[in-house]
Design an enzyme around this catalytic site. Structure first.
Site, mmCIF file in Angstrom:
data_model
loop_
_atom_site.group_PDB
_atom_site.id
_atom_site.type_symbol
_atom_site.label_atom_id
_atom_site.label_comp_id
_atom_site.label_asym_id
_atom_site.label_seq_id
_atom_site.Cartn_x
_atom_site.Cartn_y
_atom_site.Cartn_z
ATOM 1 N N GLN A 9 5.343 6.654 -6.859
ATOM 2 C CA GLN A 9 6.200 5.963 -5.903
ATOM 3 C C GLN A 9 5.541 5.858 -4.536
ATOM 4 O OE1 GLN A 9 10.114 7.296 -6.709
ATOM 5 N NE2 GLN A 9 11.069 6.214 -5.029
ATOM 6 N N SER A 88 2.957 12.033 -10.349
ATOM 7 C CA SER A 88 4.424 12.024 -10.447
ATOM 8 C C SER A 88 4.883 10.965 -11.458
ATOM 9 C CB SER A 88 5.024 11.804 -9.051
ATOM 10 O OG SER A 88 6.419 11.988 -9.070
ATOM 11 N N LEU A 89 5.538 9.904 -10.991
ATOM 12 C CA LEU A 89 5.951 8.812 -11.865
ATOM 13 C C LEU A 89 4.777 8.296 -12.701
ATOM 14 C CD1 LEU A 89 7.554 6.138 -12.675
ATOM 15 C CD2 LEU A 89 6.660 5.213 -10.530
ATOM 16 N N ARG A 113 14.810 8.105 -15.479
ATOM 17 C CA ARG A 113 14.294 9.022 -14.456
ATOM 18 C C ARG A 113 14.719 8.551 -13.061
ATOM 19 N NH1 ARG A 113 9.547 9.683 -11.161
ATOM 20 N NH2 ARG A 113 8.498 11.691 -11.432
ATOM 21 N N HIS A 195 10.466 16.824 -6.706
ATOM 22 C CA HIS A 195 9.628 17.968 -7.114
ATOM 23 C C HIS A 195 10.031 19.265 -6.404
ATOM 24 C CE1 HIS A 195 7.251 15.286 -9.513
ATOM 25 N NE2 HIS A 195 7.207 14.461 -8.484
ATOM 26 N N GLN A 244 8.712 18.486 -14.956
ATOM 27 C CA GLN A 244 7.947 17.863 -13.882
ATOM 28 C C GLN A 244 8.774 17.598 -12.618
ATOM 29 O OE1 GLN A 244 7.422 13.947 -13.103
ATOM 30 N NE2 GLN A 244 5.229 13.805 -13.503
#
Length: 295
Positions: A9, A88-89, A113, A195, A244
């Site tokens: 992102q 991440s993503l 998500r 996170h 995650q």
């Protein structure tokens, strides 16, 4: 060895993916399939939407995923990863690229998500901040001493660590870290504390969707955010992906592990050049470039 890395992102921009759509009938097919799966025309927002529209989590995450995965698809025989990782993503993009997830399943998980994270952000006000110029241990120790929820969230490169948590705790940590010599400690314009433990409601929701999804054997190892080492077991990949959202993104450690395991050429697949910039700060001696589709 050739390593492909996928952004998360923040890499979005208006017009992303339009060149692929115009140059490739295969790309067109995947973009139209995505519109059907999502139930709205994400291509309209990607190609012509405002920055504000693109910033919505439910748009941003699938948009970046689509740009990355469709670019990998249209590269055809030129796309031969020997190792992959995603920030991440981007980890979900990496898992489609190395055959663990199908395009359809990957997109559905990304959308779930995004919606789950959006919901978690609305439950309690939370934020993130970038801390520059301090050793990781100083940032970690400081966070552990602050009252409330604040944790190290993104290990982006040496000297750049993002912290995440409750607004008051993050603000207090920024003040203390500045006093300890941080070059900068500034709040980021994000919707919530990604996170961190604040994402627990989203983690639980996404875990159920991951559990119900088929994970296949990968064509090459994936270096996951949670473990920062090569993973090839579908059950282990699944388990790491489930945690995650509440665990830190160990990006610096992942890239260092890929280099130690023989990664010599790193190619960013997706919008922007954020990961190429981080590569230069992690290890300037390793080649880093962006994937380009030539019709």
């Amino acid at each position: 060895m050739k390593a492909y890395i996928f952004p998360g992102q923040g890499a979005q921009f208006t017009g992303m993916g339009l060149d692929l759509y115009e140059k490739s009938s295969l790309a067109q097919k995947y973009f139209e399939k995505a519109n059907d799966i999502l139930g709205f025309s994400i291509t309209d927002i990607m190609f012509e939407g405002t920055a504000e529209q693109l910033k919505e989590t439910k748009v941003t995450q699938p948009a970046i995923f689509l740009h990355s995965v469709i670019l990998a698809k249209v590269l055809g025989d030129g796309f031969k990863p020997e190792m992959v990782a995603g920030h991440s993503l981007g980890e979900l993009s990496a898992l489609v690229a190395n055959g663990v997830l199908t395009f359809e399943d990957g997109l559905k998980l990304v959308f779930k998500r995004a919606l789950a994270m959006q919901k978690a952000c609305e439950i309690a006000p939370s934020t993130m901040a970038a801390v520059l110029g301090l050793e990781d241990a100083i940032v970690e120790d400081t966070c552990s001493e602050i009252k409330g929820v604040v944790v190290a969230a993104n290990y982006n490169c040496p000297g750049q660590l993002v912290i995440s948590g409750e607004i008051a705790a993050v603000e207090k940590a920024c003040k203390v870290l500045s006093e300890k010599g941080a070059r900068r400690a500034l709040l980021l314009p994000v919707g919530g504390a990604f996170h961190s433990p604040m994402m627990e409601p989203a983690r639980a929701e996404l875990a159920a969707a991951i559990e119900a999804t088929t994970f296949s054997n990968p064509t090459c190892p994936v270096y996951q955010n949670v473990s920062a080492c090569a993973v090839t077991s579908p059950s282990e990949i699944k388990k790491n992906l489930m945690i995650q959202l509440t665990a830190p993104v160990r990006w610096t450690q992942s890239i260092q592990a890929m280099i130690a395991d023989g990664g010599t050429e790193f190619i960013e697949v997706g919008p922007g050049k954020v990961l190429q910039g981080l590569m230069r700060k992690i290890d300037r001696s390793v080649a880093a470039s962006g994937a380009v589709f030539v019709s």
